[in-house]
Design an enzyme around this catalytic site. Sequence first.
Site, PDB file in Angstrom:
ATOM      1  N   ARG A  52     -79.491 -37.862  73.970  1.00 15.28           N
ATOM      2  CA  ARG A  52     -77.957 -37.718  73.362  1.00 15.28           C
ATOM      3  C   ARG A  52     -77.074 -36.124  73.393  1.00 15.28           C
ATOM      4  O   ARG A  52     -77.784 -36.130  74.025  1.00 15.28           O
ATOM      5  CB  ARG A  52     -78.351 -38.880  71.960  1.00 15.28           C
ATOM      6  CG  ARG A  52     -79.076 -37.845  70.614  1.00 15.28           C
ATOM      7  CD  ARG A  52     -79.420 -36.146  70.746  1.00 15.28           C
ATOM      8  NE  ARG A  52     -78.893 -35.765  70.206  1.00 15.28           N
ATOM      9  CZ  ARG A  52     -78.096 -34.737  69.546  1.00 15.28           C
ATOM     10  NH1 ARG A  52     -78.367 -34.203  70.833  1.00 15.28           N
ATOM     11  NH2 ARG A  52     -77.518 -34.433  69.512  1.00 15.28           N
ATOM     12  N   GLY A  53     -76.436 -36.459  72.699  1.00 13.83           N
ATOM     13  CA  GLY A  53     -75.477 -35.456  72.896  1.00 13.83           C
ATOM     14  C   GLY A  53     -74.274 -35.733  74.344  1.00 13.83           C
ATOM     15  O   GLY A  53     -74.659 -36.171  74.927  1.00 13.83           O
ATOM     16  N   ALA A  54     -73.071 -35.522  73.861  1.00 15.79           N
ATOM     17  CA  ALA A  54     -72.432 -36.357  74.968  1.00 15.79           C
ATOM     18  C   ALA A  54     -72.513 -35.378  75.843  1.00 15.79           C
ATOM     19  O   ALA A  54     -72.790 -36.438  77.217  1.00 15.79           O
ATOM     20  CB  ALA A  54     -70.704 -35.415  74.622  1.00 15.79           C
ATOM     21  N   ARG A  89     -73.108 -46.328  75.647  1.00 18.84           N
ATOM     22  CA  ARG A  89     -72.750 -46.028  74.281  1.00 18.84           C
ATOM     23  C   ARG A  89     -70.929 -45.316  74.468  1.00 18.84           C
ATOM     24  O   ARG A  89     -70.760 -45.372  75.471  1.00 18.84           O
ATOM     25  CB  ARG A  89     -73.418 -44.878  74.250  1.00 18.84           C
ATOM     26  CG  ARG A  89     -74.363 -44.685  73.866  1.00 18.84           C
ATOM     27  CD  ARG A  89     -75.679 -43.907  72.286  1.00 18.84           C
ATOM     28  NE  ARG A  89     -74.920 -43.320  71.436  1.00 18.84           N
ATOM     29  CZ  ARG A  89     -75.145 -41.995  71.063  1.00 18.84           C
ATOM     30  NH1 ARG A  89     -75.634 -41.569  71.510  1.00 18.84           N
ATOM     31  NH2 ARG A  89     -74.505 -41.857  69.603  1.00 18.84           N
ATOM     32  N   GLN A 202     -80.517 -35.447  62.929  1.00 17.59           N
ATOM     33  CA  GLN A 202     -79.863 -34.220  63.994  1.00 17.59           C
ATOM     34  C   GLN A 202     -80.389 -33.321  63.767  1.00 17.59           C
ATOM     35  O   GLN A 202     -79.976 -32.016  64.474  1.00 17.59           O
ATOM     36  CB  GLN A 202     -79.032 -35.192  64.955  1.00 17.59           C
ATOM     37  CG  GLN A 202     -79.244 -36.142  65.860  1.00 17.59           C
ATOM     38  CD  GLN A 202     -78.200 -37.192  64.898  1.00 17.59           C
ATOM     39  OE1 GLN A 202     -78.497 -37.587  63.882  1.00 17.59           O
ATOM     40  NE2 GLN A 202     -77.590 -38.214  65.655  1.00 17.59           N
ATOM     41  N   ASP A 243     -67.212 -35.458  70.949  1.00 20.78           N
ATOM     42  CA  ASP A 243     -67.672 -36.535  71.991  1.00 20.78           C
ATOM     43  C   ASP A 243     -66.655 -36.382  72.655  1.00 20.78           C
ATOM     44  O   ASP A 243     -67.216 -36.980  73.482  1.00 20.78           O
ATOM     45  CB  ASP A 243     -68.509 -37.075  71.033  1.00 20.78           C
ATOM     46  CG  ASP A 243     -69.713 -37.241  70.486  1.00 20.78           C
ATOM     47  OD1 ASP A 243     -70.833 -37.110  71.401  1.00 20.78           O
ATOM     48  OD2 ASP A 243     -70.542 -36.810  69.866  1.00 20.78           O
ATOM     49  N   ASN A 253     -66.518 -36.983  66.367  1.00 18.82           N
ATOM     50  CA  ASN A 253     -67.668 -36.280  66.964  1.00 18.82           C
ATOM     51  C   ASN A 253     -68.250 -36.695  65.643  1.00 18.82           C
ATOM     52  O   ASN A 253     -68.320 -37.754  65.218  1.00 18.82           O
ATOM     53  CB  ASN A 253     -67.501 -35.044  66.102  1.00 18.82           C
ATOM     54  CG  ASN A 253     -69.548 -33.997  66.335  1.00 18.82           C
ATOM     55  OD1 ASN A 253     -69.985 -34.135  67.576  1.00 18.82           O
ATOM     56  ND2 ASN A 253     -69.738 -32.846  65.769  1.00 18.82           N
ATOM     57  N   LYS A 254     -69.497 -36.381  65.297  1.00 18.11           N
ATOM     58  CA  LYS A 254     -70.778 -37.441  64.601  1.00 18.11           C
ATOM     59  C   LYS A 254     -70.403 -37.421  63.190  1.00 18.11           C
ATOM     60  O   LYS A 254     -69.175 -36.598  62.721  1.00 18.11           O
ATOM     61  CB  LYS A 254     -72.372 -36.483  64.601  1.00 18.11           C
ATOM     62  CG  LYS A 254     -73.136 -37.164  63.363  1.00 18.11           C
ATOM     63  CD  LYS A 254     -73.357 -38.444  64.122  1.00 18.11           C
ATOM     64  CE  LYS A 254     -73.817 -38.126  65.772  1.00 18.11           C
ATOM     65  NZ  LYS A 254     -74.122 -40.157  65.697  1.00 18.11           N
TER      66      LYS A 254
HETATM   67  O1  MRU Z   1     -75.070 -39.397  68.182  1.00 15.67           O
HETATM   68  P1  MRU Z   1     -75.469 -38.212  68.791  1.00 15.67           P
HETATM   69  O2  MRU Z   1     -76.915 -37.299  68.884  1.00 15.67           O
HETATM   70  O3  MRU Z   1     -75.047 -38.555  70.703  1.00 15.67           O
HETATM   71  O4  MRU Z   1     -74.197 -37.712  68.324  1.00 15.67           O
HETATM   72  C1  MRU Z   1     -73.901 -36.073  68.896  1.00 15.67           C
HETATM   73  C2  MRU Z   1     -73.070 -34.913  68.209  1.00 15.67           C
HETATM   74  O5  MRU Z   1     -71.953 -35.964  67.463  1.00 15.67           O
HETATM   75  C3  MRU Z   1     -72.900 -34.322  68.767  1.00 15.67           C
HETATM   76  O6  MRU Z   1     -71.936 -33.177  68.258  1.00 15.67           O
HETATM   77  C4  MRU Z   1     -71.662 -33.868  70.547  1.00 15.67           C
HETATM   78  O7  MRU Z   1     -72.382 -35.575  70.896  1.00 15.67           O
HETATM   79  C5  MRU Z   1     -71.459 -32.633  70.711  1.00 15.67           C
HETATM   80  S1  MRU Z   1     -73.398 -32.186  71.760  1.00 15.67           S
HETATM   81  C6  MRU Z   1     -73.262 -30.642  72.745  1.00 15.67           C
END
Ligand code: MRU
Length: 361
Positions: A52-54, A89, A202, A243, A253-254
């Site tokens: 996970r993470g963009a 996603r 996370q 993201d 973002n999250k």
């Molecule tokens: O749901 P996730 O864990 O994929 O969400 C991740 C985030 O919101 C991060 O802050 C974002 O993807 C940047 S990762 C460098």
Amino acid sequence: MKINGKPYRTIWPVGRDKVGIIDQTKLPHRFETLELASMQDAAHAIKAMIVRGAPLIGAAAAYGIALAMREDASDEALDRAHDVLAETRPTAINLRWALKRMCDTLRNHPRAERSKLAWAEAAKIADEDVETCRAIGEHGLKVLQDAAAKKEPGETLNVLTHCNAGWLGCVDWGTALAPIYMAYDAGIPIHVWVDETRPRNQGASLTAFELGGHGVPHTIIADNAGGLLMMQGKVDLCIVGTDRVTANGDVANKIGTYLKALAAKDNNVPFHVALPSSTIDWDMAKGSDIPIEERSPDEILKMTGRTPTGAVVTVDIAAPGSTAANPGFDVTPARLVTGFITERGVCEASKKGLKSLFPRE
Ligand code: MRU
């Protein structure tokens, strides 16, 4: 980054027929790696948040296409792989960015060349991400040095971050955490407030794992504690990842990031967003257009943890019979963002700001 002294990336090719990944659903309780052997494996790993993470979602999707081309390099198979991966996603634009780049690279080549080309392009995307994040670290280090210079000599710089935008969210280095690693390595006394980041934690599970592994002082806090800490002057600045950034500078973002930005604004705490250009959606005008992922209510109603005997278990934490809503991301308007930290430098969070660094986009 290193795990027990051994250098790791979050994704790596295993020969020309498999892809290695770190299973992030097992962290921080267990460090386990997995091998993806098919496009479907890659799609599942993205959807189930094993990766996970963009930026890492983008790299995993690219390798998903490469795995598909190894099995069947026809146009139909390429379209099918694109569609299956694109459905995993909705919010992180890196997914679509990587799929478009892979398809644009492969479509004009004969079938026989596609598998080799796809592996090479996926590896390029991963290598570029590492270099991009290292550059974000360099530009972000300057931001932290300037902030530290405003404090008494030797006084600790307190940075708040939300979710995990470290090397575990990318291929290496990270976005929001890269400047923090570089500041720590440069000897700047730094401490990180780590939002636990409910519901999947996370922050508590991945960011704390990373920072701990690098020796960076940090404290895990409840997501709702950041506002008070800012009001008490215990936060010098915030750095988060993203993201998707729209052409006007709005930031997805999250979930919880927007509330942090509001508290930062109200307390004059600088709020920085670190991102690679692969996370800018030049075709989307404003943040309210960003599709927000809705995930399972179980992520709210249950919690996973480790028992004293080391067993990893999931338990119910909510009143029996209650349901839950679980939007995974929110949107922070550009007006609440102090600035963007990108691989090309720092700019204001606006169309003009983004164009100043990426004029040809
Ligand atoms: O749901 P996730 O864990 O994929 O969400 C991740 C985030 O919101 C991060 O802050 C974002 O993807 C940047 S990762 C460098």
